[in-house]
Motif scaffolding. Sequence first.
Motif, PDB file in Angstrom:
ATOM      1  N   LEU A 112       0.832  -1.200   0.000  1.00 48.46           N
ATOM      2  CA  LEU A 112       0.000   0.000   0.000  1.00 48.46           C
ATOM      3  C   LEU A 112       0.866   1.250   0.000  1.00 48.46           C
ATOM      4  CD1 LEU A 112      -2.866  -0.912   2.485  1.00 48.46           C
ATOM      5  CD2 LEU A 112      -3.132  -0.280   0.073  1.00 48.46           C
ATOM      6  N   ASP A 113       0.489   2.191  -0.857  1.00 49.77           N
ATOM      7  CA  ASP A 113       1.190   3.465  -0.932  1.00 49.77           C
ATOM      8  C   ASP A 113       0.451   4.471  -0.054  1.00 49.77           C
ATOM      9  OD1 ASP A 113       2.388   5.853  -1.547  1.00 49.77           O
ATOM     10  OD2 ASP A 113       2.422   5.513  -3.705  1.00 49.77           O
ATOM     11  N   PRO A 114       1.059   4.954   1.006  1.00 54.52           N
ATOM     12  CA  PRO A 114       0.361   5.890   1.908  1.00 54.52           C
ATOM     13  C   PRO A 114       0.010   7.219   1.259  1.00 54.52           C
ATOM     14  CG  PRO A 114       2.701   5.756   2.447  1.00 54.52           C
ATOM     15  CD  PRO A 114       2.433   4.680   1.456  1.00 54.52           C
ATOM     16  N   ASN A 115       0.598   7.502   0.108  1.00 53.13           N
ATOM     17  CA  ASN A 115       0.347   8.783  -0.553  1.00 53.13           C
ATOM     18  C   ASN A 115      -0.769   8.720  -1.590  1.00 53.13           C
ATOM     19  OD1 ASN A 115       2.513  10.015   0.857  1.00 53.13           O
ATOM     20  ND2 ASN A 115       3.957   9.093  -0.608  1.00 53.13           N
ATOM     21  N   ARG A 116      -1.359   7.542  -1.770  1.00 52.92           N
ATOM     22  CA  ARG A 116      -2.403   7.408  -2.789  1.00 52.92           C
ATOM     23  C   ARG A 116      -3.713   6.946  -2.177  1.00 52.92           C
ATOM     24  NH1 ARG A 116      -1.234   8.038  -7.989  1.00 52.92           N
ATOM     25  NH2 ARG A 116       0.946   8.106  -8.607  1.00 52.92           N
ATOM     26  N   ASP A 117      -4.798   7.319  -2.852  1.00 52.18           N
ATOM     27  CA  ASP A 117      -6.133   6.948  -2.393  1.00 52.18           C
ATOM     28  C   ASP A 117      -6.855   6.258  -3.526  1.00 52.18           C
ATOM     29  OD1 ASP A 117      -8.608   6.645  -1.343  1.00 52.18           O
ATOM     30  OD2 ASP A 117      -9.117   8.768  -1.287  1.00 52.18           O
ATOM     31  N   GLY A 118      -6.957   4.938  -3.457  1.00 51.98           N
ATOM     32  CA  GLY A 118      -7.591   4.187  -4.526  1.00 51.98           C
ATOM     33  C   GLY A 118      -9.055   4.508  -4.724  1.00 51.98           C
ATOM     34  N   SER A 119      -9.707   5.077  -3.716  1.00 58.14           N
ATOM     35  CA  SER A 119     -11.137   5.391  -3.837  1.00 58.14           C
ATOM     36  C   SER A 119     -11.404   6.559  -4.760  1.00 58.14           C
ATOM     37  CB  SER A 119     -11.716   5.688  -2.446  1.00 58.14           C
ATOM     38  OG  SER A 119     -11.111   6.840  -1.892  1.00 58.14           O
ATOM     39  N   SER A 120     -10.339   7.281  -5.139  1.00 56.87           N
ATOM     40  CA  SER A 120     -10.528   8.455  -5.984  1.00 56.87           C
ATOM     41  C   SER A 120     -10.471   8.124  -7.473  1.00 56.87           C
ATOM     42  CB  SER A 120      -9.454   9.507  -5.659  1.00 56.87           C
ATOM     43  OG  SER A 120      -8.160   9.005  -5.945  1.00 56.87           O
ATOM     44  N   LEU A 121     -10.398   6.843  -7.813  1.00 53.49           N
ATOM     45  CA  LEU A 121     -10.319   6.447  -9.210  1.00 53.49           C
ATOM     46  C   LEU A 121     -11.586   6.831  -9.966  1.00 53.49           C
ATOM     47  CD1 LEU A 121      -8.721   2.882  -9.021  1.00 53.49           C
ATOM     48  CD2 LEU A 121      -7.704   4.926 -10.014  1.00 53.49           C
ATOM     49  N   CYS A 122     -11.413   7.209 -11.216  1.00 52.88           N
ATOM     50  CA  CYS A 122     -12.574   7.506 -12.056  1.00 52.88           C
ATOM     51  C   CYS A 122     -12.417   6.751 -13.371  1.00 52.88           C
ATOM     52  CB  CYS A 122     -12.705   9.012 -12.283  1.00 52.88           C
ATOM     53  SG  CYS A 122     -11.257   9.783 -13.030  1.00 52.88           S
ATOM     54  N   TYR A 123     -13.433   6.784 -14.199  1.00 48.65           N
ATOM     55  CA  TYR A 123     -13.458   6.014 -15.433  1.00 48.65           C
ATOM     56  C   TYR A 123     -13.480   6.941 -16.644  1.00 48.65           C
ATOM     57  CZ  TYR A 123     -14.625   2.226 -12.251  1.00 48.65           C
ATOM     58  OH  TYR A 123     -14.596   1.316 -11.222  1.00 48.65           O
ATOM     59  N   ILE A 124     -12.950   6.444 -17.751  1.00 47.58           N
ATOM     60  CA  ILE A 124     -12.925   7.229 -18.987  1.00 47.58           C
ATOM     61  C   ILE A 124     -14.312   7.228 -19.609  1.00 47.58           C
ATOM     62  CG2 ILE A 124     -11.940   7.408 -21.299  1.00 47.58           C
ATOM     63  CD1 ILE A 124      -9.434   6.043 -20.246  1.00 47.58           C
ATOM     64  N   ASP A 125     -14.794   8.407 -19.946  1.00 50.01           N
ATOM     65  CA  ASP A 125     -16.093   8.547 -20.609  1.00 50.01           C
ATOM     66  C   ASP A 125     -15.856   8.568 -22.113  1.00 50.01           C
ATOM     67  OD1 ASP A 125     -18.726   8.945 -21.193  1.00 50.01           O
ATOM     68  OD2 ASP A 125     -18.763  11.076 -20.662  1.00 50.01           O
ATOM     69  N   LEU A 126     -15.904   7.398 -22.723  1.00 50.95           N
ATOM     70  CA  LEU A 126     -15.626   7.274 -24.158  1.00 50.95           C
ATOM     71  C   LEU A 126     -16.796   7.792 -24.990  1.00 50.95           C
ATOM     72  CD1 LEU A 126     -14.086   3.684 -24.081  1.00 50.95           C
ATOM     73  CD2 LEU A 126     -12.850   5.812 -24.489  1.00 50.95           C
ATOM     74  N   PRO A 127     -16.527   8.367 -26.171  1.00 51.75           N
ATOM     75  CA  PRO A 127     -17.609   8.854 -27.042  1.00 51.75           C
ATOM     76  C   PRO A 127     -18.530   7.720 -27.478  1.00 51.75           C
ATOM     77  CG  PRO A 127     -15.483   8.888 -28.181  1.00 51.75           C
ATOM     78  CD  PRO A 127     -15.197   8.606 -26.747  1.00 51.75           C
ATOM     79  N   LYS A 128     -19.800   7.869 -27.183  1.00 52.18           N
ATOM     80  CA  LYS A 128     -20.763   6.803 -27.451  1.00 52.18           C
ATOM     81  C   LYS A 128     -20.911   6.510 -28.942  1.00 52.18           C
ATOM     82  CE  LYS A 128     -23.576   7.049 -23.254  1.00 52.18           C
ATOM     83  NZ  LYS A 128     -22.395   7.293 -22.464  1.00 52.18           N
TER      84      LYS A 128
END
Length: 270
Positions: A91-107
Amino acid sequence: HPRPVDTSKVKLPPYLLDEVGDQLAANIHEVWSVQKIRGGWQFAAVRDDAAKLHPMLIPYDELSDTEKAYDLDMAVETLKVLQVLGFNIALDPNRDGSSLCYIDLPKAEFTMSNGYTPSPLDLDAIVLSEGLADLSLMLAENAHNVWASKRLDEGWTYGLSKDADNKRNPLLIPFAELDEEGKESNLATAEQAVRTIIGLGYRITPPQGGIKHEALSRESRTRPDLTTYRLTALGGITVSKAYFEVLVAKEGPISVGWIEAGAVVPNEKF
């Protein structure tokens, strides 16, 4: 013959399987879907390679357990290879995995007829160090070797074009001999796997003194004393003298011989 890293004796700690394995497998599927769609593939209930139709262009959660197993096996294999090579995942104490987001690809470009639009993790902000970039290349090579080894065990052999009925595949060649598209596909998946682990809040630390595992070390990627020739065209010899050599890569019966142009091929194998 492909030589994937032997991970049979590696036992992953539960936190890696529970916290990383499933999310890594899901993102592997999303990245694969994006690559397929960019390559012109579309969703269909029945697979047709010639028409570029694939039934697995659906959300990861809708895959069957058997279909999910491929992605999960790849995720687990990636984590095991890191362990064998001596990398530490913590675990990296400097990172927060809960802040991940997803790419919104053009539909318009990426939405399939069944309504599925891939949503890979947005990991572009994660820049890989030179060491991790080199690791990604090694993982890409190993993933190809794992795939090729399984195909050979199933009875597949090299062929000029893919032939499922006779188990022939033109990709059954060393990673270094793949075309750029083949290499890039494997490398993109490997890089995303490394970025996914980091994005989930983990730090990947290389072993002191460098990677020593012979299957993926730089020294073993080339064999200057060995030259491999493969069939690249069909045809007949009409002039001059010629000879051929055969390398038996697997145990079992094999027959080799010449046949005159225009001769009738016998029913039995020859």
